[in-house]
Scaffold this active site. Structure first.
Site, PDB file in Angstrom:
ATOM      1  N   GLY A 146      -1.514   5.739  -3.054  1.00  0.00           N
ATOM      2  CA  GLY A 146      -0.184   6.063  -3.539  1.00  0.00           C
ATOM      3  C   GLY A 146      -0.190   6.955  -4.768  1.00  0.00           C
ATOM      4  N   HIS A 147       0.996   7.471  -5.098  1.00  0.00           N
ATOM      5  CA  HIS A 147       1.156   8.411  -6.194  1.00  0.00           C
ATOM      6  C   HIS A 147       0.764   7.792  -7.533  1.00  0.00           C
ATOM      7  CE1 HIS A 147       4.995   6.233  -5.848  1.00  0.00           C
ATOM      8  NE2 HIS A 147       5.064   6.346  -7.161  1.00  0.00           N
ATOM      9  N   ASN A 148       0.185   8.631  -8.391  1.00  0.00           N
ATOM     10  CA  ASN A 148      -0.226   8.280  -9.766  1.00  0.00           C
ATOM     11  C   ASN A 148      -1.432   7.350  -9.824  1.00  0.00           C
ATOM     12  OD1 ASN A 148       2.100   9.686 -10.506  1.00  0.00           O
ATOM     13  ND2 ASN A 148       3.299   7.824 -10.797  1.00  0.00           N
ATOM     14  N   THR A 149      -1.966   6.961  -8.711  1.00  0.00           N
ATOM     15  CA  THR A 149      -3.117   6.048  -8.716  1.00  0.00           C
ATOM     16  C   THR A 149      -4.358   6.774  -9.240  1.00  0.00           C
ATOM     17  OG1 THR A 149      -2.342   4.541  -7.014  1.00  0.00           O
ATOM     18  CG2 THR A 149      -4.720   4.821  -7.168  1.00  0.00           C
TER      19      THR A 149
ATOM     20  N   SER B  26       0.610   4.018  -8.887  1.00  0.00           N
ATOM     21  CA  SER B  26       0.276   3.716 -10.285  1.00  0.00           C
ATOM     22  C   SER B  26      -0.730   2.585 -10.430  1.00  0.00           C
ATOM     23  CB  SER B  26       1.547   3.387 -11.071  1.00  0.00           C
ATOM     24  OG  SER B  26       2.452   4.470 -11.035  1.00  0.00           O
TER      25      SER B  26
END
Length: 363
Positions: free
Chosen positions: A258-261, A278
């Site tokens: 997922g995004h920002n991970t 995240s």
């Protein structure tokens, strides 16, 4: 390709025995091996199948009695499976992607391709893309605007790389993998039931439906050196900052990041792992198949999560976890044993209730 036993042993830094001038053209399982193939008899139980095949040479463990097995030659490895890594690379004939730039590819004039780059048919290289020396881009791939890919990389057929991604050297993207798609990020005008779920523990009261507003993904994806991404895996771009994958990390097929991970170095994400947004994952972590990780938590270095583990809270470094919700492996196994005893315990309690009921005087 033909290699002598002596050449293979020298390339792998291993000892060879017997007729080391014997040449082989490939590898095979012991029962299927032809006379010109190296049998992969890397354990005693595998070697038991050698008489079913016709191998003259085999890869064996260090103390193996190769002469007693009727072989003419052998390569002896203290850790045969590790030796198989370099051996398989030697024997790999590749995918047969042609060299050079195919006339049916589309390459923006502003893109910069290094020396000996190959681009297959129906592939599209966007504006301001930088491709490192010796990279092979298979057919029907896409590399988006402003993306850079390091030297010696390989994009298999159908791989898609979005805009503004930064990818290191020796990167491998397998068939239909997607790097840099938008994150799954939506918000409602007022706090939604999803946002209140943790504090309300599921009691929404008089919940009302709200439309979802899309949050654009302004960040990109940054990937280190020697990273491999499996077939149909996806790494979402960040909302503001980049999603990051560290050096040497490997993603299996159907993995979702997922995004920002942020994923650390030399971590393994096995098939069907799903990581929410995240999340921070440390170095040398192993998430086995179908592990799910909730958003905004941290997994420390050297953590191992067994298959189908569901991670709902942060995990300190070095833990081995299992179950839903994730708990220390020894605790999970103890709980599982207790769960299996429940039917018997219920029967015993029912018998005790009957016995007590009979002994209790009426009236």
């Amino acid at each position: 390709m033909t290699h002598t036993i002596a050449d293979i042993a020298a390339a792998l830094g291993l000892d060879a025995a017997g007729d080391t001038s014997l040449a082989v053209t490939g590898v095979a399982e012991p029962a299927d091996a032809a006379p010109d193939q190296l049998a992969m008899a890397m354990k005693p139980e595998y070697a038991e199948a050698l008489p079913k095949g016709r191998a003259r040479a085999a890869m064996l463990w260090a103390e193996a009695d190769w002469q007693g097995m009727g072989l003419d030659a052998a390569i002896l490895a203290p850790r045969p499976r590790y030796a198989l890594s370099a051996l398989s690379e030697m024997m790999d004939p590749g995918q047969g992607y042609p060299r050079g730039i195919h006339p049916m590819s589309v390459i923006d004039p502003s893109a910069r391709l290094g020396a000996d780059v190959s681009v297959g048919p129906f592939s599209v290289i966007g504006a301001d893309v930088v491709i490192g020396d010796g990279t092979v881009i298979g057919p029907q791939t896409h590399v988006g605007w402003g993306t850079s890919i390091g030297a010696g990389s390989l994009l298999h057929a159908g791989a898609k790389i979005g805009a503004r991604c930064t990818i290191g050297a020796r990167f491998i993207a397998h068939f239909n993998s997607v790097i840099g798609n938008d994150g799954f990020s939506f918000v409602t005008p007022e706090a939604s039931g999803v946002e209140r779920a943790r504090e309300s523990l599921g009691d929404q009261g008089e919940a009302k439906g709200q439309p979802w507003a899309r949050i654009a993904s302004l960040g990109g994806v940054t990937i280190g050196d020697d990273v491999e991404v499996g077939a149909s895996a996806a790494i979402d771009r960040g909302t503001v900052r980049d999603t990051r994958i560290g050096n040497g990390t490997k993603l299996d097929n159907h993995v979702q990041v997922g995004h920002n991970t942020v994923v650390g170095r030399h971590t393994l994400l096995c098939g069907q792992v799903g990581i929410a947004g995240s999340v921070s994952i440390g170095d040398f972590v192993v998430l086995a198949g179908q592990v799910g990780v909730s958003d905004n938590i941290r997994i420390g270095d050297n953590v191992i999560c067994g298959g189908s583990t569901i991670v709902l809270s942060s995990i300190p470094a070095g833990r081995v976890m299992l179950g839903y919700p994730a708990m220390k492996m020894d605790q999970h196994l103890e709980t599982y044993k207790a769960l299996r005893r429940l039917p018997r315990l219920a029967r015993e309690v029912a018998d005790l209730r009957k016995a007590v009921s009979k002994e209790t005087p009426s009236g």
